[in-house]
Motif scaffolding. Structure first.
Motif, PDB file in Angstrom:
ATOM      1  N   ALA A   1      -1.988   9.453   2.715  1.00 30.56           N
ATOM      2  CA  ALA A   1      -2.439   9.616   4.106  1.00 30.56           C
ATOM      3  C   ALA A   1      -2.780   8.250   4.693  1.00 30.56           C
ATOM      4  O   ALA A   1      -2.342   7.902   5.796  1.00 30.56           O
ATOM      5  N   GLY A   2      -3.521   7.453   3.933  1.00 26.95           N
ATOM      6  CA  GLY A   2      -3.919   6.137   4.416  1.00 26.95           C
ATOM      7  C   GLY A   2      -2.732   5.197   4.568  1.00 26.95           C
ATOM      8  O   GLY A   2      -2.624   4.472   5.556  1.00 26.95           O
TER       9      GLY A   2
ATOM     10  N   HIS B   1      -3.565  18.097   4.467  1.00 29.20           N
ATOM     11  CA  HIS B   1      -3.127  17.414   3.249  1.00 29.20           C
ATOM     12  C   HIS B   1      -4.285  16.866   2.416  1.00 29.20           C
ATOM     13  O   HIS B   1      -4.081  16.361   1.319  1.00 29.20           O
ATOM     14  N   THR B   2      -5.494  16.939   2.973  1.00 26.83           N
ATOM     15  CA  THR B   2      -6.608  16.304   2.260  1.00 26.83           C
ATOM     16  C   THR B   2      -7.887  17.138   2.230  1.00 26.83           C
ATOM     17  O   THR B   2      -8.709  16.951   1.333  1.00 26.83           O
TER      18      THR B   2
ATOM     19  N   HIS C   1       1.964  16.055   1.625  1.00 26.41           N
ATOM     20  CA  HIS C   1       2.820  15.699   2.757  1.00 26.41           C
ATOM     21  C   HIS C   1       4.271  15.851   2.285  1.00 26.41           C
ATOM     22  O   HIS C   1       4.629  15.345   1.215  1.00 26.41           O
ATOM     23  N   GLY C   2       5.095  16.492   3.120  1.00 26.43           N
ATOM     24  CA  GLY C   2       6.516  16.543   2.766  1.00 26.43           C
ATOM     25  C   GLY C   2       7.085  15.147   2.552  1.00 26.43           C
ATOM     26  O   GLY C   2       7.900  14.909   1.666  1.00 26.43           O
TER      27      GLY C   2
ATOM     28  N   LYS D   1       0.829  -1.199   0.000  1.00 26.91           N
ATOM     29  CA  LYS D   1       0.000   0.000   0.000  1.00 26.91           C
ATOM     30  C   LYS D   1       0.873   1.263   0.000  1.00 26.91           C
ATOM     31  O   LYS D   1       0.583   2.243  -0.682  1.00 26.91           O
ATOM     32  N   PHE D   2       1.951   1.194   0.756  1.00 28.59           N
ATOM     33  CA  PHE D   2       2.857   2.346   0.856  1.00 28.59           C
ATOM     34  C   PHE D   2       3.561   2.582  -0.483  1.00 28.59           C
ATOM     35  O   PHE D   2       3.593   3.716  -0.991  1.00 28.59           O
TER      36      PHE D   2
END
Lengths: 149, 135
Positions: free
Chosen positions: B30-31, B40-41, B57-58, A24-25
């Motif tokens: 984010a997730g 950020h969202t 996000h940085g 996922k990442f």
């Protein structure tokens, strides 16, 4: 206001470099390379396993530092470093914790700014360090006022 | 399999231009990262802190920059990755990722890395020390 916290350490937390989380990442970064997600590629690599991307430790739980209350809004991420002894392996258990390394204040264009340096560590199942990271968080005057008030 | 072996000091890896930043990309990050800071969202939350709209996000930008090295994991790994966040990345910005080999010292290759926006401004900047395996 954060100076008295310098040197404080969080409790240690066990994390798993979980296959689904790595996928996922990597996907969220547009980096679905087989070395991260394909078991065969992992087995045939020099690591004999899949590995995780270098900024993956963002996902880990580093425990709680008693008495440190950072707001989740209004902070600026100033700097970030990672140091690795080797890549993270998918499936391994990493024990993580953080230490408040430093806090100092500087006058900037937006008034007095606070710089909080958090150092984090990840150790493998043998207790050997796999990575360390430092994160410098800039706390603006507006946020500091809220915290004091 | 591509290799870093032929790269000479002063030369750069092939730069990568990302697609324009869109909201769903940042929601996914984010997730995936667990960083749910709403600036950020969610536009309203970004505006509350004085921003014109949401910003990336940085760590999303830093994570993207790292992928220039993904294909080289068989010959080495990122030993040190140091970034200074210099500018914000907004929706629809087009970010380009760059890495120049600055120094070669035995098994350590030092790259100057950066991400620039469509106006040529640096949004993040730093160094990657790539550790090359002996064999």
């Amino acid at each position: 206001m954060f100076k008295e916290h310098i040197g404080k350490q969080s409790n240690k937390v066990k994390n798993i470099v979980e296959r689904g989380a790595v996928k996922k990442f990597a996907e969220s970064l547009g980096d679905l390379h087989p070395i991260f997600i394909d078991e065969g590629t992992g087995q045939n690599s020099r690591y004999k396993r899949n590995i995780a991307p270098p900024t993956f430790p963002r996902v880990f739980d580093y425990g709680t530092i008693q008495g440190l209350n950072l707001p989740n809004k209004g902070l600026i991420h100033g700097e970030q470093t990672y140091h690795y002894e080797r890549p993270l392996l998918v499936g391994e258990e990493i024990t993580c914790y953080s230490v408040i390394k430093n806090y100092f204040e500087k006058k900037g264009t937006q008034g007095e700014m606070g710089f909080l340096v958090l150092e984090s560590f990840g150790e493998d199942e043998m207790g050997k360090q796999v990575f360390s990271s430092t994160q410098t968080v800039i706390i603006t005057e507006a946020v500091r006022k809220v915290l004091i008030g | 399999m591509s290799s870093l072996a032929e790269l000479k000091v002063g030369e750069s890896l092939k730069e990568v231009q990302l697609d324009p930043v869109d909201r769903i990309t940042l929601i996914k990050y984010a997730g995936a990262s667990g960083d749910y800071n709403p600036i950020h969202t969610i536009d309203e939350e970004a505006k509350k802190v004085g921003l014109p709209g949401i910003i990336a996000h940085g760590m999303w930008t830093m994570g993207n920059l790292g992928k220039l090295f993904t294909e080289f994991y068989e010959e080495g790994f990122i030993q040190d990755y140091t970034i200074r966040f210099k500018g914000m990345v907004f929706l629809n910005d087009v970010v380009t990722l760059q890495a120049e080999l600055a120094e070669e010292n035995e098994n350590i290759l030092t790259f100057h890395v950066r991400a620039v926006n469509q106006n040529g401004n640096e949004v993040i900047k730093g160094d990657i020390l790539y550790h090359r395996y002996a064999s």
